[in-house]
Scaffold this active site. Structure first.
Site, PDB file in Angstrom:
ATOM      1  N   LYS A  23       0.060  -1.173 -19.162  1.00  0.00           N
ATOM      2  CA  LYS A  23      -0.589  -0.656 -17.946  1.00  0.00           C
ATOM      3  C   LYS A  23       0.215   0.511 -17.361  1.00  0.00           C
ATOM      4  O   LYS A  23      -0.354   1.556 -17.010  1.00  0.00           O
ATOM      5  CB  LYS A  23      -0.710  -1.803 -16.925  1.00  0.00           C
ATOM      6  CG  LYS A  23      -1.268  -1.416 -15.580  1.00  0.00           C
ATOM      7  CD  LYS A  23      -1.753  -2.643 -14.841  1.00  0.00           C
ATOM      8  CE  LYS A  23      -0.725  -3.307 -13.959  1.00  0.00           C
ATOM      9  NZ  LYS A  23      -0.350  -2.543 -12.763  1.00  0.00           N
ATOM     10  N   ARG A  28       0.338   6.528 -16.559  1.00  0.00           N
ATOM     11  CA  ARG A  28       1.052   7.815 -16.638  1.00  0.00           C
ATOM     12  C   ARG A  28       0.391   8.744 -17.644  1.00  0.00           C
ATOM     13  O   ARG A  28       0.196   9.931 -17.363  1.00  0.00           O
ATOM     14  CB  ARG A  28       2.521   7.563 -16.976  1.00  0.00           C
ATOM     15  CG  ARG A  28       3.257   6.970 -15.763  1.00  0.00           C
ATOM     16  CD  ARG A  28       4.417   6.118 -16.188  1.00  0.00           C
ATOM     17  NE  ARG A  28       5.236   5.713 -15.057  1.00  0.00           N
ATOM     18  CZ  ARG A  28       5.033   4.618 -14.322  1.00  0.00           C
ATOM     19  NH1 ARG A  28       4.009   3.819 -14.568  1.00  0.00           N
ATOM     20  NH2 ARG A  28       5.857   4.317 -13.325  1.00  0.00           N
ATOM     21  N   SER A 166      11.976   1.487  -6.947  1.00  0.00           N
ATOM     22  CA  SER A 166      10.534   1.532  -7.220  1.00  0.00           C
ATOM     23  C   SER A 166      10.204   2.670  -8.179  1.00  0.00           C
ATOM     24  O   SER A 166      10.424   3.845  -7.865  1.00  0.00           O
ATOM     25  CB  SER A 166       9.755   1.722  -5.913  1.00  0.00           C
ATOM     26  OG  SER A 166       8.432   2.121  -6.210  1.00  0.00           O
ATOM     27  N   GLN A 168       7.258   3.470  -8.986  1.00  0.00           N
ATOM     28  CA  GLN A 168       6.090   4.189  -8.453  1.00  0.00           C
ATOM     29  C   GLN A 168       6.535   5.302  -7.509  1.00  0.00           C
ATOM     30  O   GLN A 168       6.015   6.419  -7.549  1.00  0.00           O
ATOM     31  CB  GLN A 168       5.162   3.217  -7.723  1.00  0.00           C
ATOM     32  CG  GLN A 168       4.544   2.183  -8.659  1.00  0.00           C
ATOM     33  CD  GLN A 168       3.771   1.104  -7.937  1.00  0.00           C
ATOM     34  OE1 GLN A 168       3.734   1.071  -6.706  1.00  0.00           O
ATOM     35  NE2 GLN A 168       3.158   0.220  -8.692  1.00  0.00           N
ATOM     36  N   ASP A 316       7.611  -7.938 -12.333  1.00  0.00           N
ATOM     37  CA  ASP A 316       6.248  -8.374 -12.677  1.00  0.00           C
ATOM     38  C   ASP A 316       6.233  -9.681 -13.475  1.00  0.00           C
ATOM     39  O   ASP A 316       5.184 -10.330 -13.584  1.00  0.00           O
ATOM     40  CB  ASP A 316       5.526  -7.279 -13.471  1.00  0.00           C
ATOM     41  CG  ASP A 316       5.239  -6.057 -12.608  1.00  0.00           C
ATOM     42  OD1 ASP A 316       5.241  -6.179 -11.366  1.00  0.00           O
ATOM     43  OD2 ASP A 316       5.032  -4.964 -13.176  1.00  0.00           O
ATOM     44  N   LYS A 343       3.561  -7.305  -3.180  1.00  0.00           N
ATOM     45  CA  LYS A 343       2.777  -6.938  -4.371  1.00  0.00           C
ATOM     46  C   LYS A 343       1.292  -7.175  -4.054  1.00  0.00           C
ATOM     47  O   LYS A 343       0.906  -7.254  -2.895  1.00  0.00           O
ATOM     48  CB  LYS A 343       3.264  -7.744  -5.574  1.00  0.00           C
ATOM     49  CG  LYS A 343       4.683  -7.372  -6.009  1.00  0.00           C
ATOM     50  CD  LYS A 343       4.729  -5.974  -6.577  1.00  0.00           C
ATOM     51  CE  LYS A 343       6.128  -5.558  -6.971  1.00  0.00           C
ATOM     52  NZ  LYS A 343       6.197  -4.147  -7.374  1.00  0.00           N
ATOM     53  N   ARG A 347       3.629 -12.882  -3.486  1.00  0.00           N
ATOM     54  CA  ARG A 347       3.773 -13.700  -4.701  1.00  0.00           C
ATOM     55  C   ARG A 347       4.763 -14.843  -4.526  1.00  0.00           C
ATOM     56  O   ARG A 347       4.670 -15.858  -5.226  1.00  0.00           O
ATOM     57  CB  ARG A 347       4.159 -12.819  -5.894  1.00  0.00           C
ATOM     58  CG  ARG A 347       2.997 -11.969  -6.365  1.00  0.00           C
ATOM     59  CD  ARG A 347       3.306 -11.088  -7.558  1.00  0.00           C
ATOM     60  NE  ARG A 347       2.081 -10.438  -8.025  1.00  0.00           N
ATOM     61  CZ  ARG A 347       2.049  -9.373  -8.810  1.00  0.00           C
ATOM     62  NH1 ARG A 347       3.164  -8.806  -9.218  1.00  0.00           N
ATOM     63  NH2 ARG A 347       0.890  -8.863  -9.199  1.00  0.00           N
TER      64      ARG A 347
END
Ligand code: S3P
Length: 430
Positions: A23, A28, A166, A168, A316, A343, A347
């Site tokens: 993913k 990207r 991070s 992201q 993750d 998230k 979680r």
């Protein structure tokens, strides 16, 4: 649509699988191809809804996306200049789409609005606003969240240290830096997944890296590529953990992404006593790919603690590790993982709630969980909270429980891994 799924106990996990594309890498490749000059083609592109959100946004910005008969995804890029779309860009459930695309759009001329679903609209976005604002970007949030408005225009290069590790946020800054005169540097205390660095290079950009920083001198242009996306190791995590649970199991995963910034799970499973072998290791566009075989230990899994930088690298995979904790002999402790609370769901809270529903004892901390080992679980109704990784993690826990488990919101698996339940049926032997 909210679907439920019943999971029955398994005796072992056996077989050989090739998983859909990663993913993170697909986001990207999709985003960079849509921004680049020329036509890119990708084999084994992620089938998850999140990557479809990225492609959908990029199509709305002028890129062309085609699904070819042989299953490849073809993307024709805008050559460095997007066309602002009048309508809001819908990022769906995908934090990666929203955070990374913001960096791509902030230096572009025009106005853009980014929206997401209910879960994404709750997630923190100041983490991208701060560095982009330091670059001079005009961004507005709604109480720290989406909808996010961007009034694009030329930016200035910065040297930025991310306060929370991070990938992201790092990517967001690099994508803005790619289009900005001068050298933009991102520093991070923990090296997060480096797919953006590798992908940018594959598309022809130049970057310089040290152990804890990456710099890009802009502006630079990107050129189309052809690539096969490696299998998703975060999706593989559910199968690797399931196989590691049952003595007699043996599972082979082909063409799996083994980028060292993503593969810490293999070390953790080894530390827990699973036998892991890696074969046919090769590099594809600088990403490591290989075949992984996992065999469960006869004596069962041991114990481990995940904290410090490891918690960030395994973020993750923590839900499924916590979900198998009761079946280990000494338990699994997770700390320094406060990010889990922001998230797709909280979680930590949902893992604790669902473990308790299955009869387990668990201690919840602000930044983690303590899941004692040597526990027996029973089937229960699982609240996935619409979070793909919770739905899949508890499907794995259900394999070892007594009686049936009902996974509510099982359809959420399609966010990253639509094939999950079919493949689980294939390899879990009752
Ligand atoms: C991702 C980075 C991680 C991860 C997410 C995918 C990425 O998020 O949890 O599933 O592709 O860069 P953060 O950057 O928020 O840590």
């Amino acid at each position: 649509m909210h679907t439920e799924r019943i999971i029955r106990p398994a005796k072992n996990v056996y077989g050989s699988l090739r998983l859909p594309g990663d993913k993170s890498i697909s986001h990207r490749y999709g985003m960079l191809a849509a921004f680049a000059e020329g036509t890119s083609r990708f084999a084994n592109f992620s089938t998850g809804a999140d990557c479809a959100s990225t492609l959908g946004c990029m199509e709305a910005l002028g890129a062309k996306v085609r699904r070819l008969e042989d299953g490849q995804v073809e993307v024709t890029g805008v050559g460095g200049r997007v066309t602002p779309s009048g309508a809001p860009l819908d990022c769906g459930n995908s934090g990666s789409t929203m955070r990374m695309i913001s960096g791509l759009l902030a230096p572009q001329e025009g106005r853009f609005t980014l929206v997401g679903d209910e879960s994404l609209s709750r997630r923190p976005m100041e983490r991208i606003l701060r560095p982009l604002a330091a670059m001079g970007a005009r961004l507005a949030l709604t109480e720290g969240h989406a909808p996010l408005h961007i009034e694009g225009g030329p930016l200035k290069a910065i040297d930025y240290t991310t306060p929370v590790p991070s990938a992201q946020v790092k990517t967001c800054i690099l994508l803005a830096g790619l289009q900005t005169a001068g050298t933009t540097t991102v520093r991070e205390a923990v090296r997060t997944r480096d797919h953006s660095e590798l992908a940018l290079r594959a598309f022809g950009a130049k970057l310089t890296r040290t152990l804890d920083s990456v710099s890009i001198a802009g502006p630079q242009t990107l050129r189309a590529i052809e690539a096969a996306v490696p299998g998703d190791i975060s999706s593989a995590a559910f199968f690797l953990c399931a196989a590691a649970l049952f003595p007699g199991s043996s599972l082979v995963l082909d063409a799996l992404g083994l980028n060292p910034t993503r593969a810490a799970l293999l070390d953790v499973l080894t530390a827990l006593g699973a036998r892991i072998s890696v074969l046919n290791l090769e590099e594809q566009n600088s990403e490591l790919v290989g075949t992984v075989q996992v065999t469960a230990p006869d004596e069962g899994l041991g114990t481990t603690e995940i904290s410090g930088p490891l918690a960030a690298q395994l973020i993750d995979e923590l839900p499924v590790l916590a979900a198998i904790g009761p079946y280990t002999s000494g338990g699994i402790r997770i700390r320094d993982a406060k990010e889990l609370r922001v998230k797709e769901s909280d979680r930590i809270a949902l893992v604790a709630k669902n473990l308790r529903a299955m009869g387990a004892e668990v201690t919840e901390f602000e930044d983690g969980l303590d899941v004692p080992g040597g526990q027996r679980l029973h089937g229960a109704t699982i609240d996935s909270g619409g979070d793909h990784r919770i739905a899949m993690a508890f499907s794995v826990a259900a394999l070892g429980a007594e009686g049936e488990t009902l996974i509510q919101g099982a359809d959420s698996a399609a966010i990253s891994f639509p094939e999950f339940f079919n493949l689980l049926d294939l390899v879990a032997e009752q």
